[in-house]
Design a protein around this motif. Structure first.
Motif, PDB file in Angstrom:
ATOM      1  N   ASP A  81       0.902  -0.612   0.560  1.00 18.40           N
ATOM      2  CA  ASP A  81      -0.480   0.059  -0.059  1.00 18.40           C
ATOM      3  C   ASP A  81       0.903   1.207   0.091  1.00 18.40           C
ATOM      4  OD1 ASP A  81      -1.928  -1.604   0.408  1.00 18.40           O
ATOM      5  OD2 ASP A  81      -2.319  -1.979   2.159  1.00 18.40           O
ATOM      6  N   GLU A  82       1.790   0.925   0.630  1.00 17.39           N
ATOM      7  CA  GLU A  82       3.259   1.824   0.376  1.00 17.39           C
ATOM      8  C   GLU A  82       3.082   2.467  -0.854  1.00 17.39           C
ATOM      9  OE1 GLU A  82       4.198   3.942   3.103  1.00 17.39           O
ATOM     10  OE2 GLU A  82       2.452   2.691   3.953  1.00 17.39           O
ATOM     11  N   PRO A  83       3.181   4.058  -0.995  1.00 15.45           N
ATOM     12  CA  PRO A  83       3.665   4.580  -2.441  1.00 15.45           C
ATOM     13  C   PRO A  83       4.658   4.608  -2.622  1.00 15.45           C
ATOM     14  CG  PRO A  83       4.097   6.661  -0.963  1.00 15.45           C
ATOM     15  CD  PRO A  83       3.029   5.483  -0.002  1.00 15.45           C
ATOM     16  N   VAL A  84       5.952   4.230  -2.012  1.00 14.06           N
ATOM     17  CA  VAL A  84       7.480   4.120  -2.522  1.00 14.06           C
ATOM     18  C   VAL A  84       7.301   2.695  -1.702  1.00 14.06           C
ATOM     19  CG1 VAL A  84       9.544   4.540  -1.958  1.00 14.06           C
ATOM     20  CG2 VAL A  84       7.949   6.313  -3.082  1.00 14.06           C
ATOM     21  N   ARG A  85       8.525   1.448  -2.046  1.00 13.75           N
ATOM     22  CA  ARG A  85       9.440   0.464  -1.313  1.00 13.75           C
ATOM     23  C   ARG A  85      10.492   0.859  -1.477  1.00 13.75           C
ATOM     24  NH1 ARG A  85       7.022  -2.933  -5.025  1.00 13.75           N
ATOM     25  NH2 ARG A  85       8.318  -3.086  -5.610  1.00 13.75           N
ATOM     26  N   TYR A  86      10.868   0.220   0.044  1.00 13.35           N
ATOM     27  CA  TYR A  86      13.038   0.481   0.474  1.00 13.35           C
ATOM     28  C   TYR A  86      12.857  -0.870   0.652  1.00 13.35           C
ATOM     29  CZ  TYR A  86      16.729   2.465   2.018  1.00 13.35           C
ATOM     30  OH  TYR A  86      18.084   2.347   2.831  1.00 13.35           O
ATOM     31  N   GLU A  87      14.285  -1.446  -0.182  1.00  6.49           N
ATOM     32  CA  GLU A  87      14.792  -2.010  -0.119  1.00  6.49           C
ATOM     33  C   GLU A  87      16.406  -2.370   0.299  1.00  6.49           C
ATOM     34  OE1 GLU A  87      13.748  -7.020  -2.252  1.00  6.49           O
ATOM     35  OE2 GLU A  87      13.067  -4.761  -2.843  1.00  6.49           O
ATOM     36  N   LYS A  88      17.069  -2.911   1.025  1.00  4.25           N
ATOM     37  CA  LYS A  88      18.224  -2.888   1.024  1.00  4.25           C
ATOM     38  C   LYS A  88      18.732  -4.165   0.738  1.00  4.25           C
ATOM     39  CE  LYS A  88      20.969  -2.486   5.339  1.00  4.25           C
ATOM     40  NZ  LYS A  88      21.767  -1.987   6.405  1.00  4.25           N
TER      41      LYS A  88
ATOM     42  N   VAL B 158      23.209  -2.442  -1.589  1.00  5.26           N
ATOM     43  CA  VAL B 158      22.229  -1.550  -2.483  1.00  5.26           C
ATOM     44  C   VAL B 158      20.979  -0.977  -1.955  1.00  5.26           C
ATOM     45  CG1 VAL B 158      21.603  -1.695  -4.613  1.00  5.26           C
ATOM     46  CG2 VAL B 158      23.874  -2.519  -4.556  1.00  5.26           C
ATOM     47  N   ALA B 159      20.085   0.407  -1.810  1.00  2.00           N
ATOM     48  CA  ALA B 159      19.564   0.257  -1.431  1.00  2.00           C
ATOM     49  C   ALA B 159      18.775   0.254  -2.354  1.00  2.00           C
ATOM     50  CB  ALA B 159      19.769   1.532  -0.238  1.00  2.00           C
ATOM     51  N   THR B 160      17.167  -0.503  -2.966  1.00  2.00           N
ATOM     52  CA  THR B 160      16.614  -0.013  -3.968  1.00  2.00           C
ATOM     53  C   THR B 160      15.322   0.741  -3.591  1.00  2.00           C
ATOM     54  OG1 THR B 160      17.735  -1.931  -5.085  1.00  2.00           O
ATOM     55  CG2 THR B 160      14.858  -1.232  -5.745  1.00  2.00           C
ATOM     56  N   VAL B 161      15.439   1.929  -4.227  1.00  2.00           N
ATOM     57  CA  VAL B 161      14.444   2.644  -4.093  1.00  2.00           C
ATOM     58  C   VAL B 161      12.811   2.581  -5.167  1.00  2.00           C
ATOM     59  CG1 VAL B 161      12.951   5.295  -3.819  1.00  2.00           C
ATOM     60  CG2 VAL B 161      15.381   4.337  -2.870  1.00  2.00           C
TER      61      VAL B 161
ATOM     62  N   PHE C  26      15.601   8.730   0.322  1.00  2.00           N
ATOM     63  CA  PHE C  26      16.740   8.923  -0.458  1.00  2.00           C
ATOM     64  C   PHE C  26      17.580   9.389   1.171  1.00  2.00           C
ATOM     65  CE2 PHE C  26      15.096   9.781  -4.321  1.00  2.00           C
ATOM     66  CZ  PHE C  26      15.568   8.953  -4.766  1.00  2.00           C
ATOM     67  N   TYR C  27      16.616  10.318   2.035  1.00  2.96           N
ATOM     68  CA  TYR C  27      16.951  10.183   4.085  1.00  2.96           C
ATOM     69  C   TYR C  27      17.503   9.270   4.480  1.00  2.96           C
ATOM     70  CZ  TYR C  27      16.043  14.975   4.514  1.00  2.96           C
ATOM     71  OH  TYR C  27      17.143  16.256   4.386  1.00  2.96           O
ATOM     72  N   ARG C  28      16.784   8.019   4.264  1.00  4.96           N
ATOM     73  CA  ARG C  28      16.693   6.959   5.002  1.00  4.96           C
ATOM     74  C   ARG C  28      18.238   6.185   4.282  1.00  4.96           C
ATOM     75  NH1 ARG C  28      12.580   1.653   4.984  1.00  4.96           N
ATOM     76  NH2 ARG C  28      14.251  -0.079   5.769  1.00  4.96           N
ATOM     77  N   ALA C  29      18.641   6.152   2.543  1.00  6.26           N
ATOM     78  CA  ALA C  29      19.349   5.517   2.375  1.00  6.26           C
ATOM     79  C   ALA C  29      21.066   6.530   2.312  1.00  6.26           C
ATOM     80  CB  ALA C  29      19.384   5.122   0.721  1.00  6.26           C
ATOM     81  N   ALA C  30      20.899   7.502   2.844  1.00 11.61           N
ATOM     82  CA  ALA C  30      21.925   8.691   3.282  1.00 11.61           C
ATOM     83  C   ALA C  30      22.406   8.561   4.376  1.00 11.61           C
ATOM     84  CB  ALA C  30      21.771   9.974   2.745  1.00 11.61           C
TER      85      ALA C  30
ATOM     86  N   VAL D 246      23.711   7.441  -7.444  1.00 13.24           N
ATOM     87  CA  VAL D 246      22.133   6.873  -7.216  1.00 13.24           C
ATOM     88  C   VAL D 246      21.806   6.358  -9.146  1.00 13.24           C
ATOM     89  CG1 VAL D 246      20.097   7.903  -7.092  1.00 13.24           C
ATOM     90  CG2 VAL D 246      21.464   8.496  -6.169  1.00 13.24           C
ATOM     91  N   ILE D 247      21.592   5.405  -8.962  1.00  5.02           N
ATOM     92  CA  ILE D 247      21.210   5.170 -10.714  1.00  5.02           C
ATOM     93  C   ILE D 247      19.582   4.812 -11.088  1.00  5.02           C
ATOM     94  CG2 ILE D 247      21.697   2.875 -12.491  1.00  5.02           C
ATOM     95  CD1 ILE D 247      23.854   2.248 -10.337  1.00  5.02           C
TER      96      ILE D 247
END
Length: 282
Positions: free
Chosen positions: A6-13, A17-20, A43-47, A122-123
């Motif tokens: 349901d989240e508009p953005v998923r975060y996976e590590k 490599v972090a994938t947003v 992006f803050y989380r990855a930083a 960031v790729i």
């Protein structure tokens, strides 16, 4: 259905490599404010994560992103959000240009500029549509890996508007190509984008995620500080070539176009809703 879906953005590590991943596939990952602020948090989380060396930005489903949300059931441009990118006031209780300029300074130009400066590579992993606001998200990334079915377009000249808010066109492609891209609103294939230097690699659709991750892992072998300083060096060179001030100038023209439309057309988008844009081939 899990909350993650349901989240508009998923975060996976996975390792370094972090994938947003933008996660509105039913709407071709159209960007409402909820998605924009979720991207910002990701992006803050990855930083902040010292284990993350590189970041991948992807889109769930068939398309990377069809751009700004101009008409889905979850469009939320009228709602207030906690502002993160600048000091402009809340747009939601203002009217006209005062509202529009404040909001777009925050969620479009401001957010994109902030993300461009994330001190880790960031790729963008791009498939299907990368249109208008989708271009802005791909362009803030340091590298772009595109699948063979990917296409790029900025059709907002049909609205009487001179390109999207993050106006990187003359820096991500040669100026004459940028003019043709904007004047026609035509789709640019992944192969053509590669030929003009906007895309780093073109790969088979079924290999996109794997090939993007391979590149991210290769980059992650480099020292973190070296990567951060190199990214800053290239970004500074672009800004010395006028990118930052050029964007400020075009942002003003962008809002002149909105104001002109508001006076002479049905709305600030020149009456071009989703249906009209699709009919025009955008």
């Amino acid at each position: 259905m899990s909350a993650a879906h349901d989240e508009p953005v998923r975060y996976e590590k996975r390792g370094p490599v972090a994938t947003v991943t933008m996660n509105r596939p039913d709407y071709r990952n159209a960007q409402n404010s909820a998605m924009t602020y979720a991207l910002d948090r990701a992006f803050y989380r990855a930083a902040d994560d010292s284990e993350v060396k590189t970041v991948v930005l992807a889109g769930a489903g068939k398309h990377f992103s069809a751009g700004h949300d101009i008409g889905t059931p979850e469009r939320d441009a009228h709602l207030p959000f906690e502002r993160r990118a600048g000091l402009w006031w809340d747009h939601s209780d203002k009217e006209g240009a005062e509202s529009r300029f404040a909001r777009e300074s925050e969620v479009y130009l401001g957010m994109c500029r902030r993300w461009r400066e994330l001190p880790k590579p960031v790729i963008a992993s791009v498939q299907g549509a990368c249109v208008a606001g989708g271009l802005m998200l791909a362009w803030v990334c340091d590298l772009i890996v595109a699948s063979q079915d990917a296409f790029f377009a900025d059709p907002v000249v049909r609205m009487g508007i001179p390109g999207v808010e993050y106006f990187a066109h003359p820096w991500v492609m040669p100026p004459r190509i940028a003019k043709e891209f904007l004047f026609t609103g035509d789709r640019m294939s992944a192969q053509r984008a590669y030929e003009v230097g906007m895309v780093n690699r073109v790969v088979a659709r079924d290999e996109l995620a794997e090939r993007t991750e391979e590149l991210a892992l290769r980059i992650a072998e480099m020292p973190r500080m070296g990567l951060a300083l190199t990214k800053r060096a290239v970004n500074q060179a672009e800004d010395l070539q006028g990118m930052h001030t050029g964007m400020d100038s075009v942002f003003g023209l962008h809002h002149l176009a909105h104001a002109h439309n508001a006076e002479t057309a049905p709305d600030a988008l020149g009456g071009m809703d989703i249906r009209a844009m699709k009919k025009a081939g955008a």
